[in-house]
Design a protein around this motif. Structure first.
Motif, short mmCIF file in Angstrom:
data_model
loop_
_atom_site.label_atom_id
_atom_site.label_comp_id
_atom_site.label_asym_id
_atom_site.label_seq_id
_atom_site.Cartn_x
_atom_site.Cartn_y
_atom_site.Cartn_z
N HIS A 83 34.28 -12.20 -2.12
CA HIS A 83 34.76 -12.43 -0.73
C HIS A 83 36.30 -12.74 -0.58
O HIS A 83 36.78 -11.99 0.48
N HIS A 92 37.57 -9.02 -1.05
CA HIS A 92 37.08 -7.88 -0.40
C HIS A 92 36.37 -6.73 -1.47
O HIS A 92 36.74 -5.69 -1.10
N ARG A 109 28.33 -8.89 -0.49
CA ARG A 109 28.93 -10.27 0.01
C ARG A 109 28.75 -10.77 1.30
O ARG A 109 28.52 -12.06 1.27
N GLU A 110 28.38 -9.81 2.28
CA GLU A 110 28.13 -10.28 3.55
C GLU A 110 26.67 -10.97 3.51
O GLU A 110 26.36 -11.78 4.24
N SER A 168 33.38 -18.31 9.24
CA SER A 168 33.33 -17.11 10.00
C SER A 168 33.02 -17.15 11.32
O SER A 168 32.89 -18.25 11.70
N TYR A 177 23.15 -4.99 4.91
CA TYR A 177 24.43 -5.64 4.75
C TYR A 177 24.99 -5.22 3.64
O TYR A 177 24.39 -4.82 2.64
#
Length: 819
Positions: free
Chosen positions: A777, A780, A557-558, A636, A554
């Motif tokens: 987040h 980005h 941030r994800e 999400s 990942y």
């Protein structure tokens, strides 16, 4: 109304003298054994054979007169024909004596009893002292001798030799006629072999016969199904000693059906029967009766039971086992109803959780109405997703076929007709009744995981007398099964670890347990060890339940977002759910998920309650509530599966299970077209239709909104706990359920110490890191600060047990919530 009752429709006759007379009383026809004399013959039946023989003799006399016309008289022709064809007169004389014997038996009861009881009866009693197999062998020898005598007489007549020499002339004649015989044989096979040969070869195979001691499996090799195994043993006792029940007026049960989920040991149980019994065991391949041509399956069934009867007579009994019996007896109806297209929502006798009383509380008419209604297609509109009621036509090769099933039903309990040419024809020609067939002690065993596909005629007593469910083993059964398979390999597991393994695998079957032990052994060999350790078992369980994780990373941030998502599930599950315990929490990406929190039932439970379903819904909605809480209202697409599970459960609670604000079942109201969210009747306005169709949806949304608000308040109060669990997931990627509980409670766990997560300094660092991840987040971008470390380093361990199942199983079980 007239006095004679003519104006009283429905009465057979009035109850006074002026009406019509009652019908005469019906008299039953006497049985042969109840008659004092022989049943009288019609005159034509008495003289027809005699007329035939005498007529044939007179034709031969006329032929002789015509051959020597004017040279001999009738007396000379009669005498010459008598010398040449004396045997015709002999047969006519024998027939005359037979008919005189019948005539006297029809007139004299003493004469009839003498021949029936003393002569033929005495012969039958003496023959009955032998067992069936000895009579079979002696009868076979006598048949061969009778055939040779007839053949010898015919050859003596053809070759004009004495009967003592005629039979020895047969090989010479056969050798001389061999070319002609070969020509005829070639022509026959050339024309017929395409059909007869093809069908004969197609009817072979698919049936394996095992004799005693061919199979080494015993009852002691079957674990976890002690109750069913005890019942099967009882049937074997009756088969081995049938007199123990027959002399008391009973009969040996002739059929056993073992049904249950795949892998629970049905075939293994039949294999143990084959190893324990002293009778032949016939195994029928499930695909043996699936053929391209119609009629081949019928030939296979008849050939199979012909073989079974021979084995039963020879060995005193035989056992036949049909594996996957639904491939043969599939005339039953398979319903695809229910709101999700997965089967009818009405529990049946075959369901995992049948209703408490079934249909025992309604009348027979009401039960019939409900049954017919369950077989009819729904009257509602097309289901979402284009799922409609359809009838699928099956062509060639699509199963055993109706004829095959009918042949099986007939062989299982058809007419007990006399068998054998001499028994049926010769004995009747001699005036003797054919002997009834012997008791063929054939035990039929069947196994299937689709019992609802079997025809009801196949399951009736007399064909299938015992029906046993071979379900998932209980915890005690799973422990015994694990102990049995681990005893076959070297291991260092303790009894406590085996009990723990049985607890965290609630729906393990014998097949899955065997596979898991084998996978653990592979893990040990891969690491160069000779003995299985606990970590090998845990890794094997994780591999079987989740599959291998994908080799992906990942972005930071994800990774944090997925960890928060799963941490919300874990905290909610720990706080609100008591009927399930957390088994594993992971953020390792699998084939269909980004992460998951799996839960398992700590004990075997067969009923589910409203509060439990509400807790399940809140755990599912925790992901949506948590993402909105920690990401300032954003969410999400990873919550889609959780929302689907929650909506399904809420729909079932509100519309089907009586756990909502109404009592009526939505399935019934939807079918008959009345209110409660169902289809309105004809002539209703669009406004009324919209109101009715939105009623159930409104209640579902109201229920989900209420539970979402409750779980959002809980996560807000447990904010620091969610961040602590999220940090553990980001650090270790996979955390056991025991360690999740230790982190939440702030105590040492088996692999992770939960105390550092509650240190105020760490709580501040976790909040600061989350703020950076939230900013990244939104922009980005990459967080500017690293993941904080614990004051005391925690051990890293990712090979942990994993759960199975999905949230929303109406029958209860493990639940998994994930992104």
């Amino acid at each position: 109304m007239s006095s004679n009752g003519e104006d009283k429709p429905g009465l057979s006759w009035p109850d006074h003298d002026s009406g019509p007379t009652p019908p005469p009383e019906y008299k039953s026809r006497l049985r042969d054994e109840d008659r004092a004399t022989r049943k009288p013959l019609a005159w034509w039946d008495r003289i027809k054979l005699l007329l035939l023989l005498l007529g044939a003799f007179m034709v031969l006399v006329w032929s002789t007169l015509a051959e020597f016309a004017g040279l001999i008289s009738f007396q000379d022709a009669f005498a010459q024909t008598t010398r040449a064809h004396w045997w015709l007169l002999l047969l006519a004389g024998l027939e005359l004596i037979r008919q005189l014997h019948y005539l006297i038996s029809e007139r004299s009861s003493a004469y009839h009893r003498f021949w029936t009881d003393r002569v033929f009866g005495g012969f039958g009693r003496r023959a009955g002292r032998m067992n069936d197999w000895n009579r079979y062998r002696i009868g076979r020898v006598l048949k061969v001798l009778f055939f040779l005598v007839i053949l010898d007489l015919v050859l003596a007549k053809l070759f004009d030799l004495s009967p003592a020499l005629a039979l020895f002339q047969l090989p010479v004649v056969l050798f001389q006629a061999l070319p002609f015989i070969l020509q005829l044989s070639f022509g026959f096979f050339f024309v017929i072999v395409q059909f007869v040969g093809l069908f004969w070869f197609l009817s072979r195979g698919g049936v394996d016969v095992y004799f005693p001691d061919d199979i080494k499996t015993r009852y002691t090799d079957v674990w976890g199904q002690d109750n069913v195994l005890a019942k099967v043993k009882e049937n074997m006792v009756f088969l081995e000693d049938p007199e123990s029940i027959e002399r008391k007026g009973g009969y040996v049960p002739g059929g056993i059906l073992l049904w249950g989920p795949p892998g629970t040991g049905k075939t293994l149980m039949a294999e143990s029967v084959a190893g324990e019994t002293g009778k032949p065991f016939v195994f029928v391949d499930p695909g043996a009766f699936i053929q391209m041509f119609m009629g081949v399956g019928i030939l296979k069934v008849k050939s199979l039971f012909r073989k079974l009867r021979k084995l039963a007579v020879k060995y005193g009994g035989v056992i036949v086992f049909f594996d996957e019996a639904d491939s043969l007896g599939n005339r039953g109806a398979l319903s695809g109803g229910g709101p999700w297209g997965g089967g009818s929502m009405t529990p049946s006798a075959w369901s995992a959780n049948p209703p408490c009383n079934g249909l025992s509380y309604v009348s027979a008419d009401a039960a019939s109405l409900l049954f017919r209604g369950s077989l009819e297609p729904s009257t509602a509109g097309e289901r979402p997703g284009g799922i409609t009621d359809r009838i699928i036509m099956g062509g060639m090769g699509m199963g055993g076929g109706m004829g095959t099933l009918n042949a099986l039903l007939t062989e299982l309990s058809g007419l007990k007709k006399p068998r054998g040419f001499f028994n049926r024809v010769v004995r009747r020609a001699l005036g003797m009744r054919p002997k009834p067939p012997p008791k063929y002690r054939i035990l039929v065993m069947m196994a299937t995981n689709l019992p609802q596909a079997l025809d009801e005629a196949l399951l009736r007593p007399g064909r299938i007398d015992r029906i046993y469910k071979v379900g998932y083993p209980s915890k005690v059964g799973r422990i015994r099964t694990y102990q049995g398979y681990f005893a076959k390999v070297r291991n260092e597991l303790t009894d406590e670890q085996i009990e723990k393994l049985a607890t965290i695998t609630p729906y393990a079957t014998g097949a899955s347990i065997k596979d898991l032990v084998n996978e653990a052994l592979i893990n040990a060999i891969r690491r160069g060890r000779e003995s299985i350790l606990w970590e090998d078992v845990i890794k094997a369980k994780q591999l079987k339940d989740l599959g291998p994780p994908e080799d992906v990373e990942y972005i930071e941030r994800e990774r944090h977002a997925v960890a928060v998502h799963e941490a919300c599930h874990a905290v909610a599950a720990y706080k609100v759910r008591r009927h399930l315990t957390i088994d594993i929490a992971t953020i390792e990406k699998g084939g269909t998920y980004l992460g998951m929190v799996a839960s398992i039932p700590p004990e075997d439970q067969f009923t589910r309650w409203r509060t439990e379903y509400e807790a399940d819904i809140m755990v599912s909605l925790a992901s949506l509530a948590g993402e909105r809480l920690f990401f300032e209202g954003d969410s999400s697409s990873g919550v889609s599966g959780d929302l689907e599970s929650a909506t399904k459960l809420a729909t079932m609670m509100e519309g089907y299970w009586g756990m909502g604000s109404t009592v009526a079942s939505h399935g019934v109201t939807h079918e008959v077209g009345i209110g409660g969210g169902g289809k309105p009747g004809k002539g209703e306005s669009q406004k009324e239709k919209d109101l009715l169709e939105s009623n159930l949806g409104y209640r579902i949304e109201e229920k989900l909104g209420e539970l979402l608000e409750r779980i959002a308040d809980l996560l807000s109060d447990e904010r620091k706990t969610v961040l602590a669990v999220a940090h553990a997931l980001e650090t270790n990627r996979t955390v056991t359920g025991d360690d999740v509980e230790a982190i939440i409670e702030g105590r040492p766990g088996p692999l992770i110490d939960g105390r550092p997560y509650h240190v105020p300094h760490f709580v501040e660092q976790a909040e600061a890191y989350h703020a950076e991840a939230l900013a990244a987040h939104k922009a980005h971008s990459k967080p500017t600060v690293p993941l904080p470390s614990l004051p005391v380093p925690a051990p890293v361990y990712s090979e942990v047990p994993s759960g199975n199942g999905e949230l929303g199983d109406p029958e209860g079980g493990s639940a998994a919530e994930g992104a």
